[in-house]
Design a protein around this motif. Sequence first.
Motif, PDB file in Angstrom:
ATOM      1  N   LYS A 102       0.828  -1.201   0.000  1.00  0.00           N
ATOM      2  CA  LYS A 102       0.000   0.000   0.000  1.00  0.00           C
ATOM      3  C   LYS A 102       0.871   1.263   0.000  1.00  0.00           C
ATOM      4  O   LYS A 102       0.599   2.219  -0.733  1.00  0.00           O
ATOM      5  CB  LYS A 102      -0.866  -0.037   1.269  1.00  0.00           C
ATOM      6  CG  LYS A 102      -2.105   0.773   1.205  1.00  0.00           C
ATOM      7  CD  LYS A 102      -3.009   0.389   2.374  1.00  0.00           C
ATOM      8  CE  LYS A 102      -3.878   1.546   2.757  1.00  0.00           C
ATOM      9  NZ  LYS A 102      -4.816   1.218   3.847  1.00  0.00           N
ATOM     10  N   LEU A 156      -8.048   1.059  -5.344  1.00  0.00           N
ATOM     11  CA  LEU A 156      -7.519   0.702  -4.024  1.00  0.00           C
ATOM     12  C   LEU A 156      -7.008   1.939  -3.286  1.00  0.00           C
ATOM     13  O   LEU A 156      -7.170   2.065  -2.075  1.00  0.00           O
ATOM     14  CB  LEU A 156      -6.397  -0.324  -4.158  1.00  0.00           C
ATOM     15  CG  LEU A 156      -6.853  -1.753  -4.455  1.00  0.00           C
ATOM     16  CD1 LEU A 156      -5.662  -2.656  -4.737  1.00  0.00           C
ATOM     17  CD2 LEU A 156      -7.671  -2.308  -3.276  1.00  0.00           C
ATOM     18  N   ALA A 173      -9.427   3.759  -1.323  1.00  0.00           N
ATOM     19  CA  ALA A 173      -9.748   3.190  -0.012  1.00  0.00           C
ATOM     20  C   ALA A 173      -8.554   3.271   0.932  1.00  0.00           C
ATOM     21  O   ALA A 173      -8.478   2.535   1.912  1.00  0.00           O
ATOM     22  CB  ALA A 173     -10.186   1.738  -0.175  1.00  0.00           C
ATOM     23  N   ARG A 217      -8.895   3.266   4.693  1.00  0.00           N
ATOM     24  CA  ARG A 217      -9.652   2.178   5.325  1.00  0.00           C
ATOM     25  C   ARG A 217      -8.778   0.941   5.499  1.00  0.00           C
ATOM     26  O   ARG A 217      -7.810   0.742   4.767  1.00  0.00           O
ATOM     27  CB  ARG A 217     -10.850   1.825   4.444  1.00  0.00           C
ATOM     28  CG  ARG A 217     -11.742   3.029   4.169  1.00  0.00           C
ATOM     29  CD  ARG A 217     -12.735   2.735   3.067  1.00  0.00           C
ATOM     30  NE  ARG A 217     -13.665   1.686   3.436  1.00  0.00           N
ATOM     31  CZ  ARG A 217     -14.476   1.098   2.551  1.00  0.00           C
ATOM     32  NH1 ARG A 217     -14.452   1.447   1.290  1.00  0.00           N
ATOM     33  NH2 ARG A 217     -15.293   0.153   2.951  1.00  0.00           N
ATOM     34  N   HIS A 248     -10.443  -5.106   4.960  1.00  0.00           N
ATOM     35  CA  HIS A 248     -10.263  -5.631   3.603  1.00  0.00           C
ATOM     36  C   HIS A 248     -11.536  -6.201   3.004  1.00  0.00           C
ATOM     37  O   HIS A 248     -11.771  -6.093   1.811  1.00  0.00           O
ATOM     38  CB  HIS A 248      -9.153  -6.680   3.593  1.00  0.00           C
ATOM     39  CG  HIS A 248      -7.819  -6.090   3.894  1.00  0.00           C
ATOM     40  ND1 HIS A 248      -7.137  -5.313   2.977  1.00  0.00           N
ATOM     41  CD2 HIS A 248      -7.051  -6.122   5.011  1.00  0.00           C
ATOM     42  CE1 HIS A 248      -5.997  -4.905   3.523  1.00  0.00           C
ATOM     43  NE2 HIS A 248      -5.927  -5.372   4.764  1.00  0.00           N
ATOM     44  N   ILE A 269     -13.676  -3.373   1.843  1.00  0.00           N
ATOM     45  CA  ILE A 269     -13.080  -2.761   0.663  1.00  0.00           C
ATOM     46  C   ILE A 269     -13.389  -3.610  -0.570  1.00  0.00           C
ATOM     47  O   ILE A 269     -13.791  -3.094  -1.617  1.00  0.00           O
ATOM     48  CB  ILE A 269     -11.549  -2.593   0.841  1.00  0.00           C
ATOM     49  CG1 ILE A 269     -11.264  -1.551   1.933  1.00  0.00           C
ATOM     50  CG2 ILE A 269     -10.894  -2.169  -0.471  1.00  0.00           C
ATOM     51  CD1 ILE A 269      -9.802  -1.429   2.315  1.00  0.00           C
ATOM     52  N   ASP A 329     -16.953  -3.078  -1.595  1.00  0.00           N
ATOM     53  CA  ASP A 329     -17.160  -1.804  -2.271  1.00  0.00           C
ATOM     54  C   ASP A 329     -16.563  -1.812  -3.678  1.00  0.00           C
ATOM     55  O   ASP A 329     -17.078  -1.175  -4.594  1.00  0.00           O
ATOM     56  CB  ASP A 329     -16.552  -0.654  -1.459  1.00  0.00           C
ATOM     57  CG  ASP A 329     -17.439  -0.293  -0.274  1.00  0.00           C
ATOM     58  OD1 ASP A 329     -18.562  -0.834  -0.218  1.00  0.00           O
ATOM     59  OD2 ASP A 329     -17.013   0.509   0.572  1.00  0.00           O
ATOM     60  N   MET A 330     -15.468  -2.547  -3.830  1.00  0.00           N
ATOM     61  CA  MET A 330     -14.851  -2.670  -5.143  1.00  0.00           C
ATOM     62  C   MET A 330     -15.846  -3.333  -6.108  1.00  0.00           C
ATOM     63  O   MET A 330     -16.032  -2.883  -7.239  1.00  0.00           O
ATOM     64  CB  MET A 330     -13.574  -3.505  -5.019  1.00  0.00           C
ATOM     65  CG  MET A 330     -12.793  -3.631  -6.297  1.00  0.00           C
ATOM     66  SD  MET A 330     -11.621  -2.292  -6.501  1.00  0.00           S
ATOM     67  CE  MET A 330     -10.164  -3.033  -5.836  1.00  0.00           C
ATOM     68  N   MET A 385     -14.730   4.639  -3.264  1.00  0.00           N
ATOM     69  CA  MET A 385     -13.992   3.618  -2.511  1.00  0.00           C
ATOM     70  C   MET A 385     -13.616   4.070  -1.112  1.00  0.00           C
ATOM     71  O   MET A 385     -13.250   3.267  -0.265  1.00  0.00           O
ATOM     72  CB  MET A 385     -12.723   3.208  -3.268  1.00  0.00           C
ATOM     73  CG  MET A 385     -12.959   2.366  -4.500  1.00  0.00           C
ATOM     74  SD  MET A 385     -13.833   0.834  -4.146  1.00  0.00           S
ATOM     75  CE  MET A 385     -12.566  -0.055  -3.229  1.00  0.00           C
ATOM     76  N   SER A 386     -13.678   5.374  -0.854  1.00  0.00           N
ATOM     77  CA  SER A 386     -13.373   5.818   0.504  1.00  0.00           C
ATOM     78  C   SER A 386     -14.607   5.700   1.387  1.00  0.00           C
ATOM     79  O   SER A 386     -14.575   6.067   2.546  1.00  0.00           O
ATOM     80  CB  SER A 386     -12.863   7.254   0.486  1.00  0.00           C
ATOM     81  OG  SER A 386     -13.919   8.131   0.163  1.00  0.00           O
ATOM     82  N   SER A 387     -15.694   5.174   0.802  1.00  0.00           N
ATOM     83  CA  SER A 387     -16.954   5.031   1.517  1.00  0.00           C
ATOM     84  C   SER A 387     -17.381   6.368   2.117  1.00  0.00           C
ATOM     85  O   SER A 387     -17.550   6.500   3.325  1.00  0.00           O
ATOM     86  CB  SER A 387     -16.788   3.976   2.608  1.00  0.00           C
ATOM     87  OG  SER A 387     -18.017   3.717   3.209  1.00  0.00           O
TER      88      SER A 387
END
Lengths: 298, 236
Positions: free
Chosen positions: A167, B98, B101, B104, B107, B110, B113-114, B150-152
């Motif tokens: 990440k 990604l 997110a 967040r 997983h 995420i 949501d993906m 994706m960051s909700s």
Amino acid sequence: MGNLSLFLQHLTNGISLGSLYALIAIGYTMVYGILRLINFAHGDIFMLGVYLTYFGILYTAIPWWLMFIIGPALTGVVGLLLERVAYKPLRDSPRITILISAIGASFLLQNLGIVLFGGRPRAFPVPHILNHVVKVRGVSINVITFIIPVVTILLLIGLNYFITKTKTGMAMRALSRDYETASLMGIDINRIISVTFFMGSFLAAVGGIMWGARYPQLMPLMGVMPGLKSFIAAVVGGIGNIAGAVAGGFLLGLGEIMLVALLPRLTGYRDAFAFVVLIIILLFKPAGLMGSTQTEKV
Amino acid sequence: MLEVMDLHVNYGGIAALRGINLTIKENQIVTLIGANGAGKSSTLRAIMGLVKKSKGQVLYKGEDISNLPTKDIVAKGITMVPEGRRVFANLTVEENLLLGAYTRSDHKAIARDMEKVYSTFPRLKERSWQKAGTLSGGEQQMLAVGRALMSSPQILMMDEPSLGLAPLLVKEVFEIILLLREQGNTILLVEQNAKKALEIADYGYVLETGQLVLEGPGKALLADAKVQEAYLGAAR
């Protein structure tokens, strides 16, 4: 000794020197990729890495192999602090200001080295296991010459994994492209920059230790030439591009050794070789071997 | 849900915003319209902490977020789709999502949501391994919206999402905004395309040289003579 084995010996020497240039060049290119800054103090960070490890081995009870990890880690922290002190406060200033700060940091570290460590050369305590000559098919080679490329390749594999799979590595690539949007993703820009400086300095220190094991003479100005040549390697490969820095490093290392080996009369021009390569590349491929002129689709 | 009070922004001594007040209620589409340079983008950028506020407050669910760094504002649930899409061209479509997110850590959520983003934008799924730079303009806009989702987010702010898109795609973008509201999102929309924006908006604000000159429900503004004249190109 036949011609072939002599050539093989030069080849391993070239690969070994090239590995060291590559390791240092990565630090230049990573920092440039993210801050668009030529970190002129990087060569001096390399020097600090060797000295820190040297003092650790000589004056503490820590075994040398452990010091070979602790030394670079400490150097990484020094690199990170350098960014905090010398570059971060200037981040919103014109680019030339921060560049001058980098040059100043370089002089500071060199002179600090002279004051603290003394100008007299010191001998790096090379462990015997790394420093004996073996004969492979009639070619006699110091084991360190083999170890350097192996360690380098392992580090490169690790770095590649980090950049492409983690990440933080992903955030690093995003940051190299677009600061503001990266911060809109919630990326902590200061943290990523710190990680970048830590990693670049760590790799330079590992390169420094192996440099010390190969050419065991420590001087406070020992980072200047390798730093300059590695910077050239990064530019030749295409600054900002890690694979390019590695390629540039190997190109310069191999070229330099081969020049001396095949044209012994030009030995005195050994250090000029890198600059000649630089000039040629800048004339014909200004973006570097792997540098790309980025195009954007709308 | 989001309240902006007396917001001022200066760029090198020039006042870009001079006392903006906005209220955004949950599950509404609120739009900010106005001419070029009226301060629409500056308002969004000031809320996100991308530019310094010289005065004023931003309250989110009653909490003062005026002085938080951008990353903390994102973590609290406010996301912005920047003008000009700004996808990370050197990253793949999937990596772009990604990164959306990034704040967040769950997983499973995420991944869920993906899937949701991929089902809203099937084109992105087809191209998930492509570099974002190789997508068309419309696809990049979908990616920019998907990345923000994706960051909700609790509040989604969009800066000129229809800019530079073909008419058919513009229509699609506005349909997507309506769909997002149906899914429970709250949206602050900045648009040059005032007519389309007001048509779907619950509430609208009209900005002129850094100040609010008019506000009201979207439909009411659409019918307003002054708005028609200045922004909708109606004849006198």
